[in-house]
Design an enzyme around this catalytic site. Sequence first.
Site, PDB file in Angstrom:
ATOM      1  N   TYR A 133     -44.461 -86.910 -85.126  1.00  0.00           N
ATOM      2  CA  TYR A 133     -44.243 -86.434 -83.747  1.00  0.00           C
ATOM      3  C   TYR A 133     -43.893 -87.549 -82.768  1.00  0.00           C
ATOM      4  CZ  TYR A 133     -47.587 -83.766 -86.483  1.00  0.00           C
ATOM      5  OH  TYR A 133     -48.263 -83.177 -87.519  1.00  0.00           O
ATOM      6  N   HIS A 134     -42.942 -88.398 -83.159  1.00  0.00           N
ATOM      7  CA  HIS A 134     -42.549 -89.508 -82.293  1.00  0.00           C
ATOM      8  C   HIS A 134     -41.056 -89.473 -81.980  1.00  0.00           C
ATOM      9  CE1 HIS A 134     -46.188 -91.965 -84.059  1.00  0.00           C
ATOM     10  NE2 HIS A 134     -46.565 -91.032 -83.195  1.00  0.00           N
ATOM     11  N   PRO A 135     -40.514 -88.356 -81.496  1.00  0.00           N
ATOM     12  CA  PRO A 135     -39.072 -88.335 -81.205  1.00  0.00           C
ATOM     13  C   PRO A 135     -38.735 -89.235 -80.021  1.00  0.00           C
ATOM     14  CG  PRO A 135     -40.112 -86.364 -80.332  1.00  0.00           C
ATOM     15  CD  PRO A 135     -41.170 -87.093 -81.121  1.00  0.00           C
TER      16      PRO A 135
ATOM     17  N   HIS B  78     -40.191 -90.414 -86.448  1.00  0.00           N
ATOM     18  CA  HIS B  78     -40.942 -90.982 -87.567  1.00  0.00           C
ATOM     19  C   HIS B  78     -41.255 -89.915 -88.601  1.00  0.00           C
ATOM     20  CE1 HIS B  78     -42.565 -94.687 -85.219  1.00  0.00           C
ATOM     21  NE2 HIS B  78     -41.598 -95.024 -86.044  1.00  0.00           N
TER      22      HIS B  78
END
Length: 548
Positions: A476-478, A302
Amino acid sequence: MRRGMRAGDADAFDFIIVGAGSAGCVLANRLTASGRHRVLLLEAGPGNRHPWLHIPLGYGKLFTDRRFNWCYATEPQPGCHDRNVIAPRGKVLGGSSSINGLIYIRGQAEDFDHWRQLGNAGWSFADVLPYFRKAEDNGRGADDFHGAGGPLAVSDLRDRHPLAQAFVAAATQCGHPRNDDFNGAAQEGAGFYQTTMRNGVRASTAAGYLKDARRRPNLKVVARALATGIVFDGRRAIGVDYVVGNQTRRARADAEVIVASGAFNSPQLLQLSGVGPAALLQSHGIAIVADMPGVGEGLSDHYAARLIFRCREPITLNDAVRGWGGKLRHGAHYMLTRRGFLAIPAISAGCFLRAHPASATPDSQCSLALHSADNIGGDLHPFPGVTGVCVLLRPESRGYLRIKSADPRDAPAIHPNYLATLRDCETIVAGVNAMRRIFRAPALAPHIAEELEPGAPCDNDAELLDFIRRRGSTVYHPVSTCRMGQDANAVVDARLRVRGLAGLRVVDASIMPTVVSGNTNAATIMIGEKAADMILADAKGAVAAAAA
Ligand SMILES: Cc1cc2nc3c(=O)[nH]c(=O)nc-3n(C[C@H](O)[C@H](O)[C@H](O)COP(=O)(O)OP(=O)(O)OC[C@H]3O[C@@H](n4cnc5c(N)ncnc54)[C@H](O)[C@@H]3O)c2cc1C
């Protein structure tokens, strides 16, 4: 047998879980609950005793703290003026749930129905909702969408800051519906976030799932243990090599090895262990166990634009913690009441909206953060300030994760490939325009002295896109580096078993076929809950088959 493993030369367990993060702690709890299975939980980071891991405001302190954070950065991103974008990840019991922004958002029902449409049986919203509910202990109590009594504390903010209230009112003035529950019947609209905390204290999975489970004799937790390779016997995973300090150890898994190391480290560990794209592994001299081109490919994250505003009144976090007087006053207030600025998550209020005309459901998450700084994790501005964060919820752009060497201590190459498609660029620009309208609406405008970033000169879409590329970052949504699916590049099947291998699963955010339209902690915990049921059912089936 790979690397000469002999029976009896290792600790023996039924299950070895690599990574005590959002998913790993769930698994450790659920797989040991019956007392029938011996489980080893390996975690590269330390224990989670430090106070900043429990005080919500600690979120801002932990961005650059290498004791608890891998502190990765991406490769230079072509879509971001070739910048290396920061990529923090938790390295501590609780993993990223111990350092994250505490926002509890599951995503949209359509996200999971889409996973099912891609062929993943058992992953529609109707299928996964019971697992969200099972995990949850929502302070509002149970209803059709929410659970009570689960290990994960979820609660409303105890204080609604005047600027957060103004943001919600401004969003409704812009025509967005008021939404009292982003995780209820519909996500669209403006409201206040629920958080993963209880009584002003962070609710990580280490706190909710691991703390009590650690007392069970059939669970062994080893912190500061870096898994360096999965041990195979032919195409069956039979153990894990790991290092603690200078000591190299090997543990045996009689049933399964479960990789739960997160979207960066799970594909890294598979690649280091010989499971990944053959050419990549060969280039680093790694013997191939399984040529799987999809391991590490498809990385999705994201991306977000951050707009900075100077405020008129000194009521922001910037003002609260300025000088020792402010720090002491707010620290004492928190100690006594568990309220105030120290109990506030990364963002307080938000609005899920459809910015692109072609979007059927919200494509942008616009939020208000009660602080401002030049750089993420940097010093707060010496004046009243807030940040507007606009997240592109369903990016088309995909990149990869690839090892750079055969050394497990070397960081992998992280390439999310942000803003690589026209639709992504159009959507984020439209989202930022929508968020700017919220900041200019009557309820919020009187509080805002000035938009500092991007500011007045940036008034057309091309300039705005350039600003977003230049100053934007991740939230920080890998995900998706060990993607679940049926196609040739899928890494795990719908039961999260690594395709073509035995005794090996991946259970964490990396298995998401597509990123959920929201924050990723809740969905990862749900994945842990659902996986635990599948693992236990398969173990029972194996015992029954052996007895027959
Ligand atoms: C700064 C930040 C803010 C965020 N904010 C939010 C938010 O507000 N809301 C939200 O929903 N989501 C948020 N997220 C995302 C969310 O926390 C993650 O998506 C989720 O925690 C991922 O869970 P996981 O189990 O996949 O991985 P993790 O929780 O990262 O766990 C992986 C664990 O494996 C360990 N590990 C890795 N490699 C090895 C190895 N070789 N050997 C042993 N152990 C290893 C790691 O140290 C880590 O503890 C945020 C994330 C970050 C980093």
